[in-house]
Design an enzyme around this catalytic site. Sequence first.
Site, PDB file in Angstrom:
ATOM      1  N   GLY A  19      39.818  20.073 -26.031  1.00 20.38           N
ATOM      2  CA  GLY A  19      38.501  20.381 -26.824  1.00 20.38           C
ATOM      3  C   GLY A  19      38.812  20.531 -28.409  1.00 20.38           C
ATOM      4  O   GLY A  19      38.425  21.583 -28.924  1.00 20.38           O
ATOM      5  N   SER A  24      37.704  18.814 -30.774  1.00 22.30           N
ATOM      6  CA  SER A  24      36.773  18.204 -31.858  1.00 22.30           C
ATOM      7  C   SER A  24      35.994  19.260 -32.593  1.00 22.30           C
ATOM      8  O   SER A  24      35.456  18.960 -33.615  1.00 22.30           O
ATOM      9  CB  SER A  24      35.705  17.215 -30.878  1.00 22.30           C
ATOM     10  OG  SER A  24      34.952  17.979 -29.831  1.00 22.30           O
ATOM     11  N   THR A  31      44.318  15.041 -28.367  1.00 25.48           N
ATOM     12  CA  THR A  31      43.079  15.838 -27.902  1.00 25.48           C
ATOM     13  C   THR A  31      42.099  15.265 -26.899  1.00 25.48           C
ATOM     14  O   THR A  31      42.171  14.073 -27.062  1.00 25.48           O
ATOM     15  CB  THR A  31      42.548  16.546 -28.882  1.00 25.48           C
ATOM     16  OG1 THR A  31      41.656  17.979 -28.620  1.00 25.48           O
ATOM     17  CG2 THR A  31      41.759  16.025 -29.856  1.00 25.48           C
ATOM     18  N   SER A  64      39.603  35.113 -23.133  1.00 26.55           N
ATOM     19  CA  SER A  64      38.661  35.763 -23.633  1.00 26.55           C
ATOM     20  C   SER A  64      38.739  37.367 -23.425  1.00 26.55           C
ATOM     21  O   SER A  64      39.017  37.624 -22.248  1.00 26.55           O
ATOM     22  CB  SER A  64      37.027  35.203 -23.221  1.00 26.55           C
ATOM     23  OG  SER A  64      36.203  36.054 -23.520  1.00 26.55           O
ATOM     24  N   TYR A 120      32.095  33.485 -15.779  1.00 29.65           N
ATOM     25  CA  TYR A 120      32.872  32.948 -16.898  1.00 29.65           C
ATOM     26  C   TYR A 120      34.099  33.825 -17.046  1.00 29.65           C
ATOM     27  O   TYR A 120      35.178  33.652 -17.209  1.00 29.65           O
ATOM     28  CB  TYR A 120      32.073  33.146 -18.276  1.00 29.65           C
ATOM     29  CG  TYR A 120      32.802  33.033 -19.369  1.00 29.65           C
ATOM     30  CD1 TYR A 120      33.193  31.629 -19.965  1.00 29.65           C
ATOM     31  CD2 TYR A 120      33.157  34.048 -20.185  1.00 29.65           C
ATOM     32  CE1 TYR A 120      33.950  31.307 -21.078  1.00 29.65           C
ATOM     33  CE2 TYR A 120      33.763  33.807 -21.295  1.00 29.65           C
ATOM     34  CZ  TYR A 120      33.984  32.389 -22.113  1.00 29.65           C
ATOM     35  OH  TYR A 120      35.021  32.323 -23.105  1.00 29.65           O
ATOM     36  N   ALA A 165      35.415  35.950 -14.492  1.00 27.48           N
ATOM     37  CA  ALA A 165      36.201  35.684 -13.499  1.00 27.48           C
ATOM     38  C   ALA A 165      37.243  34.727 -13.770  1.00 27.48           C
ATOM     39  O   ALA A 165      38.428  34.760 -13.751  1.00 27.48           O
ATOM     40  CB  ALA A 165      35.512  35.494 -12.265  1.00 27.48           C
ATOM     41  N   ALA A 166      36.610  33.624 -14.367  1.00 25.02           N
ATOM     42  CA  ALA A 166      37.416  32.408 -14.621  1.00 25.02           C
ATOM     43  C   ALA A 166      38.700  32.647 -15.610  1.00 25.02           C
ATOM     44  O   ALA A 166      39.601  32.478 -15.489  1.00 25.02           O
ATOM     45  CB  ALA A 166      36.686  31.261 -15.252  1.00 25.02           C
TER      46      ALA A 166
HETATM   47  N1  LIG Z   1      33.809  31.443 -29.644  1.00 22.91           N
HETATM   48  C1  LIG Z   1      33.978  32.877 -29.279  1.00 22.91           C
HETATM   49  O1  LIG Z   1      33.622  33.768 -29.631  1.00 22.91           O
HETATM   50  C2  LIG Z   1      34.902  32.701 -28.149  1.00 22.91           C
HETATM   51  C3  LIG Z   1      35.568  34.034 -27.688  1.00 22.91           C
HETATM   52  C4  LIG Z   1      36.467  34.417 -26.958  1.00 22.91           C
HETATM   53  C5  LIG Z   1      37.273  33.333 -26.261  1.00 22.91           C
HETATM   54  N2  LIG Z   1      36.580  32.002 -26.641  1.00 22.91           N
HETATM   55  C6  LIG Z   1      37.332  30.770 -26.176  1.00 22.91           C
HETATM   56  O2  LIG Z   1      37.721  30.140 -27.038  1.00 22.91           O
HETATM   57  C7  LIG Z   1      37.989  28.706 -26.761  1.00 22.91           C
HETATM   58  C8  LIG Z   1      37.398  27.636 -27.809  1.00 22.91           C
HETATM   59  O3  LIG Z   1      35.961  28.000 -28.189  1.00 22.91           O
HETATM   60  P1  LIG Z   1      34.918  27.625 -29.115  1.00 22.91           P
HETATM   61  O4  LIG Z   1      34.026  28.640 -29.469  1.00 22.91           O
HETATM   62  O5  LIG Z   1      35.911  27.066 -30.279  1.00 22.91           O
HETATM   63  O6  LIG Z   1      34.256  26.617 -28.413  1.00 22.91           O
HETATM   64  P2  LIG Z   1      33.454  25.403 -29.011  1.00 22.91           P
HETATM   65  O7  LIG Z   1      33.294  25.511 -30.481  1.00 22.91           O
HETATM   66  O8  LIG Z   1      32.121  25.313 -28.055  1.00 22.91           O
HETATM   67  O9  LIG Z   1      34.149  23.784 -28.861  1.00 22.91           O
HETATM   68  C9  LIG Z   1      34.549  23.655 -27.442  1.00 22.91           C
HETATM   69  C10 LIG Z   1      35.431  22.409 -27.500  1.00 22.91           C
HETATM   70  O10 LIG Z   1      35.491  21.890 -26.114  1.00 22.91           O
HETATM   71  C11 LIG Z   1      34.819  20.776 -25.808  1.00 22.91           C
HETATM   72  N3  LIG Z   1      34.493  20.859 -24.408  1.00 22.91           N
HETATM   73  C12 LIG Z   1      33.319  21.570 -23.940  1.00 22.91           C
HETATM   74  N4  LIG Z   1      33.073  21.474 -22.677  1.00 22.91           N
HETATM   75  C13 LIG Z   1      33.668  20.267 -22.436  1.00 22.91           C
HETATM   76  C14 LIG Z   1      34.033  19.745 -21.157  1.00 22.91           C
HETATM   77  N5  LIG Z   1      33.181  19.772 -20.267  1.00 22.91           N
HETATM   78  N6  LIG Z   1      35.007  19.011 -21.061  1.00 22.91           N
HETATM   79  C15 LIG Z   1      35.819  18.478 -22.073  1.00 22.91           C
HETATM   80  N7  LIG Z   1      35.773  19.046 -23.156  1.00 22.91           N
HETATM   81  C16 LIG Z   1      34.608  20.064 -23.404  1.00 22.91           C
HETATM   82  C17 LIG Z   1      33.972  20.541 -26.915  1.00 22.91           C
HETATM   83  O11 LIG Z   1      33.731  19.177 -27.068  1.00 22.91           O
HETATM   84  P3  LIG Z   1      32.561  18.370 -26.082  1.00 22.91           P
HETATM   85  O12 LIG Z   1      31.362  19.277 -26.270  1.00 22.91           O
HETATM   86  O13 LIG Z   1      32.262  17.035 -27.131  1.00 22.91           O
HETATM   87  O14 LIG Z   1      32.842  18.159 -24.909  1.00 22.91           O
HETATM   88  C18 LIG Z   1      34.662  21.246 -27.898  1.00 22.91           C
HETATM   89  O15 LIG Z   1      35.673  20.272 -28.532  1.00 22.91           O
HETATM   90  C19 LIG Z   1      37.121  28.558 -25.353  1.00 22.91           C
HETATM   91  O16 LIG Z   1      38.100  28.619 -24.215  1.00 22.91           O
HETATM   92  C20 LIG Z   1      36.285  29.998 -25.188  1.00 22.91           C
HETATM   93  O17 LIG Z   1      35.934  30.204 -23.983  1.00 22.91           O
HETATM   94  C21 LIG Z   1      35.495  31.777 -27.508  1.00 22.91           C
END
Ligand SMILES: NC(=O)c1ccc[n+]([C@@H]2O[C@H](COP(=O)([O-])OP(=O)(O)OC[C@H]3O[C@@H](n4cnc5c(N)ncnc54)[C@H](OP(=O)(O)O)[C@@H]3O)[C@@H](O)[C@H]2O)c1
Length: 252
Positions: free
Chosen positions: A20, A22, A42, A147, A160, A162-163
Amino acid sequence: MSAVPDYGTGHRDRVALISGGSKGLGRLLVERLLMDGWRVATFSRSANAFVKELQVTAEDRFLWEAADLTDPDSLRATVRTVLRRFGRIDLLINNAGVLHQELFLTTSAKQTSTLITANLLAPITLAHACARAMTKQGGGQILNVSSINAIRGYRGVAVYSAAKAGLDGFSRSLARELGAFDIRVNSIVPGFFDSDMTADVTERNKERIQGRTPLGRLGTVYEIADAVLYLISPGASFITGQTIVVDGGITC
Ligand SMILES: NC(=O)c1ccc[n+]([C@@H]2O[C@H](COP(=O)([O-])OP(=O)(O)OC[C@H]3O[C@@H](n4cnc5c(N)ncnc54)[C@H](OP(=O)(O)O)[C@@H]3O)[C@@H](O)[C@H]2O)c1
């Protein structure tokens, strides 16, 4: 006295696979690791302008493939492509995640399966393929992005949570098995930060989170990335099997 740890240049020419990359945290980590001299691979479901630009400007050090967390074959194929192209994998960052907010009683079996597959089975599949390469190379690192939902209860995110809790348990036990191969495994546990994933969170809810946070503000993606960069640095060389919480104290 041993030498002062090298936080940056020690990574030159090493290879990182970041899921992820991008958008959001993954995108920032791709940028920071490329700046630090890593070769970076990536994947995401689609290529955006950021990815397309790097495919031109960092052609020799950057690789992007289309893959989907819900398709394990595409994940294993991506790992094979990275090994063919760069010859090794020193670091796996299981960053990509999928958030779907819905009360448990109305969540379908299909949605449940997607959330568990994307947030738990996919990182395990990637870790399996990468750890095999790392043992042959003589070491490596796996960093799982969890998270705070893994350690505190919140409405609407039971599956989510649980995962992500499963991912933390996976990190701890895997660290026990892989330590002998000089492979460190840790989880980073971010609190809320702005990204596409959290674009639907209302200003009112952000104020609530801020109000419950001892540091009195929301964290930034840069602060999460800094903690990741520390954990993967030689300065953290004796840290494994840990979950490092970066949340301004909201879970304390
Ligand atoms: N944002 C928060 O507040 C927060 C808090 C706690 C933990 N987290 C964790 O931090 C991590 C990053 O989160 P983020 O907020 O930066 O996410 P994000 O901005 O939504 O980016 C997610 C990335 O994963 C890719 N992705 C999503 N679904 C996918 C799939 N089915 N297959 C392959 N690639 C996929 C997306 O690209 P495409 O859509 O093009 O596939 C994108 O590159 C995650 O594990 C999230 O659970 C986030």
